[in-house]
Design a protein around this motif. Structure first.
Motif, PDB file in Angstrom:
ATOM      1  N   PRO A  95       0.814  -1.229   0.000  1.00  0.00           N
ATOM      2  CA  PRO A  95       0.000   0.000   0.000  1.00  0.00           C
ATOM      3  C   PRO A  95       0.841   1.269   0.000  1.00  0.00           C
ATOM      4  N   LEU A  96       1.992   1.254   0.680  1.00  0.00           N
ATOM      5  CA  LEU A  96       2.845   2.439   0.724  1.00  0.00           C
ATOM      6  C   LEU A  96       3.298   2.843  -0.667  1.00  0.00           C
ATOM      7  N   VAL A  97       3.630   1.860  -1.502  1.00  0.00           N
ATOM      8  CA  VAL A  97       4.059   2.152  -2.867  1.00  0.00           C
ATOM      9  C   VAL A  97       2.910   2.747  -3.668  1.00  0.00           C
ATOM     10  N   ARG A  98       1.690   2.428  -3.274  1.00  0.00           N
ATOM     11  CA  ARG A  98       0.498   2.971  -3.942  1.00  0.00           C
ATOM     12  C   ARG A  98       0.007   4.243  -3.253  1.00  0.00           C
ATOM     13  N   CYS A  99       0.927   4.894  -2.553  1.00  0.00           N
ATOM     14  CA  CYS A  99       0.661   6.204  -1.934  1.00  0.00           C
ATOM     15  C   CYS A  99      -0.324   6.140  -0.775  1.00  0.00           C
ATOM     16  N   LYS A 100      -0.384   5.003  -0.092  1.00  0.00           N
ATOM     17  CA  LYS A 100      -1.193   4.877   1.114  1.00  0.00           C
ATOM     18  C   LYS A 100      -0.293   5.016   2.337  1.00  0.00           C
ATOM     19  N   PRO A 101      -0.815   5.535   3.444  1.00  0.00           N
ATOM     20  CA  PRO A 101       0.014   5.690   4.642  1.00  0.00           C
ATOM     21  C   PRO A 101       0.417   4.334   5.217  1.00  0.00           C
ATOM     22  N   SER A 102       1.472   4.347   5.984  1.00  0.00           N
ATOM     23  CA  SER A 102       1.935   3.143   6.669  1.00  0.00           C
ATOM     24  C   SER A 102       2.374   3.518   8.070  1.00  0.00           C
ATOM     25  N   GLY A 103       1.932   2.754   9.055  1.00  0.00           N
ATOM     26  CA  GLY A 103       2.311   3.035  10.429  1.00  0.00           C
ATOM     27  C   GLY A 103       3.579   2.303  10.822  1.00  0.00           C
ATOM     28  N   GLY A 104       4.020   2.537  12.048  1.00  0.00           N
ATOM     29  CA  GLY A 104       5.188   1.830  12.550  1.00  0.00           C
ATOM     30  C   GLY A 104       6.425   2.091  11.725  1.00  0.00           C
ATOM     31  N   THR A 105       7.208   1.024  11.526  1.00  0.00           N
ATOM     32  CA  THR A 105       8.467   1.176  10.796  1.00  0.00           C
ATOM     33  C   THR A 105       8.251   1.570   9.341  1.00  0.00           C
ATOM     34  N   GLY A 106       7.088   1.220   8.771  1.00  0.00           N
ATOM     35  CA  GLY A 106       6.818   1.588   7.390  1.00  0.00           C
ATOM     36  C   GLY A 106       6.742   3.088   7.176  1.00  0.00           C
ATOM     37  N   PHE A 107       6.520   3.836   8.253  1.00  0.00           N
ATOM     38  CA  PHE A 107       6.442   5.290   8.135  1.00  0.00           C
ATOM     39  C   PHE A 107       7.811   5.902   7.885  1.00  0.00           C
ATOM     40  N   PHE A 108       8.859   5.234   8.370  1.00  0.00           N
ATOM     41  CA  PHE A 108      10.215   5.770   8.264  1.00  0.00           C
ATOM     42  C   PHE A 108      10.847   5.260   6.975  1.00  0.00           C
ATOM     43  N   ASN A 109      10.472   5.846   5.868  1.00  0.00           N
ATOM     44  CA  ASN A 109      10.946   5.361   4.570  1.00  0.00           C
ATOM     45  C   ASN A 109      11.638   6.482   3.803  1.00  0.00           C
ATOM     46  N   ALA A 110      12.336   6.077   2.734  1.00  0.00           N
ATOM     47  CA  ALA A 110      13.069   7.049   1.916  1.00  0.00           C
ATOM     48  C   ALA A 110      12.109   8.037   1.263  1.00  0.00           C
ATOM     49  N   PRO A 111      12.527   9.316   1.147  1.00  0.00           N
ATOM     50  CA  PRO A 111      13.873   9.854   1.386  1.00  0.00           C
ATOM     51  C   PRO A 111      14.156  10.331   2.813  1.00  0.00           C
ATOM     52  N   GLY A 112      13.155  10.334   3.715  1.00  0.00           N
ATOM     53  CA  GLY A 112      13.494  10.725   5.069  1.00  0.00           C
ATOM     54  C   GLY A 112      12.326  11.263   5.869  1.00  0.00           C
ATOM     55  N   PHE A 113      12.639  11.756   7.063  1.00  0.00           N
ATOM     56  CA  PHE A 113      11.606  12.228   7.982  1.00  0.00           C
ATOM     57  C   PHE A 113      12.210  13.227   8.959  1.00  0.00           C
ATOM     58  N   GLU A 114      11.349  13.910   9.665  1.00  0.00           N
ATOM     59  CA  GLU A 114      11.752  14.849  10.704  1.00  0.00           C
ATOM     60  C   GLU A 114      10.881  14.594  11.927  1.00  0.00           C
ATOM     61  N   ILE A 115      11.451  14.825  13.097  1.00  0.00           N
ATOM     62  CA  ILE A 115      10.732  14.675  14.363  1.00  0.00           C
ATOM     63  C   ILE A 115      10.669  16.052  15.012  1.00  0.00           C
ATOM     64  N   VAL A 116       9.461  16.531  15.268  1.00  0.00           N
ATOM     65  CA  VAL A 116       9.266  17.884  15.798  1.00  0.00           C
ATOM     66  C   VAL A 116       8.577  17.787  17.158  1.00  0.00           C
ATOM     67  N   ASP A 117       9.293  18.157  18.180  1.00  0.00           N
ATOM     68  CA  ASP A 117       8.783  18.157  19.549  1.00  0.00           C
ATOM     69  C   ASP A 117       8.210  19.545  19.840  1.00  0.00           C
ATOM     70  N   VAL A 118       6.949  19.591  20.271  1.00  0.00           N
ATOM     71  CA  VAL A 118       6.308  20.873  20.600  1.00  0.00           C
ATOM     72  C   VAL A 118       5.875  20.815  22.061  1.00  0.00           C
ATOM     73  N   PRO A 119       6.772  21.143  22.984  1.00  0.00           N
ATOM     74  CA  PRO A 119       6.455  21.001  24.414  1.00  0.00           C
ATOM     75  C   PRO A 119       5.228  21.792  24.849  1.00  0.00           C
ATOM     76  N   ASP A 120       5.012  22.986  24.268  1.00  0.00           N
ATOM     77  CA  ASP A 120       3.858  23.782  24.675  1.00  0.00           C
ATOM     78  C   ASP A 120       2.543  23.074  24.367  1.00  0.00           C
ATOM     79  N   GLU A 121       2.520  22.284  23.311  1.00  0.00           N
ATOM     80  CA  GLU A 121       1.324  21.527  22.956  1.00  0.00           C
ATOM     81  C   GLU A 121       1.290  20.149  23.604  1.00  0.00           C
ATOM     82  N   LYS A 122       2.427  19.739  24.174  1.00  0.00           N
ATOM     83  CA  LYS A 122       2.574  18.389  24.710  1.00  0.00           C
ATOM     84  C   LYS A 122       2.276  17.357  23.622  1.00  0.00           C
ATOM     85  N   LYS A 123       2.893  17.590  22.471  1.00  0.00           N
ATOM     86  CA  LYS A 123       2.769  16.690  21.337  1.00  0.00           C
ATOM     87  C   LYS A 123       4.121  16.576  20.640  1.00  0.00           C
TER      88      LYS A 123
END
Length: 250
Positions: A95-123
């Motif tokens: 499904p990921l190759v067909r442009c569907k979302p993937s959870g877990g490890t499938g989310f961390f795929n090429a070309p990359g990702f960013e992790i954004v911590d927003v303490p004021d929102e607690k998210k």
């Protein structure tokens, strides 16, 4: 101490002892090999993403790996047969190759990702460059998972997080059955996923995922990967996320 005959003498300057030269060289090597520490927030917890003076993102290259061989994944017989069928079809893409979302490890795929911590929102947001250009939300405010009809099955599920020392622990439930969470392996709406993400230093990110889905597997199982300076996947210092539209590549 004896003088080093290989060290040139400078008129008017005392000679340099050999042991001092060795110590200086060793200190320089040690300094060069010491990893830069991971950035931290004022309260002391690790920042898994960019800061004002340490911008970047986590690049992913194919072959991140870190998961057990297919024969070692504790699939129930029907699930193993389904995974084998999926692998046997050259025209059946994840499904990921067909442009569907993937959870877990499938989310961390090429070309990359960013992790954004927003303490004021607690998210904490995990932003995916690839796939459907989607994002995950990790709630850090201590809330429980919804229950009953309030837990709507989704691709990413419902995720709550906490800090265990320097590791972000993510607990997720409420998944639908429309994704291949790792490789060609199926999941059910009983999937309970636990993830641990840590950043030992600026350019290293470690990830571990444990899958517990009694409708599909005979027992929980885990996989893990690590991004370092020496792996094909890397922390791209100074890099910024860019537009990648999955549908344009179809």
């Amino acid at each position: 101490m004896t003088e080093d005959p290989k060290v040139p003498r400078v008129p008017g300057v005392p000679s340099v002892p050999r042991v001092l030269v060795v110590l200086v060289v060793l200190a320089s090597i040690a300094h060069a090999q010491t990893p830069e520490p991971a950035p931290r927030w004022p309260d002391g917890h690790v920042n898994l993403g960019s800061t004002a003076d340490k911008k970047g993102y986590w690049e992913v290259r194919p072959g991140l790996g870190g998961f057990p061989r297919g024969a070692d994944v504790p699939l129930q017989p029907w699930a193993r047969a389904l995974a084998a069928f999926r692998n046997s079809k050259n025209d059946l893409f994840p499904p990921l190759v067909r442009c569907k979302p993937s959870g877990g490890t499938g989310f961390f795929n090429a070309p990359g990702f960013e992790i954004v911590d927003v303490p004021d929102e607690k998210k904490i947001y995990i932003l995916d460059i690839a796939g459907p250009h989607s994002w995950r939300v990790i709630y850090m405010d201590g809330r429980p998972h919804p229950s009953g009809d309030d837990l709507r099955p989704t691709y990413f599920g419902h995720s709550i997080g906490r800090w265990d020392a320097d590791a972000l622990v993510i607990d997720s439930v409420g998944f639908n059955e429309k994704q291949w969470v790792a490789g060609s392996y199926p999941t059910s709406d009983q999937l309970h996923m636990t993830e641990r993400i840590s950043r030992p230093n600026l350019k290293t990110l470690s990830y571990e995922m444990t899958i517990d889905d009694p409708a599909v597997y005979t027992r929980p199982w885990s996989g893990r990967w690590t991004i370092t300076e020496t792996t094909p996947s890397k922390w791209i210092a100074g890099g910024e996320m860019f537009e990648y539209i999955c549908q344009d590549s179809r």
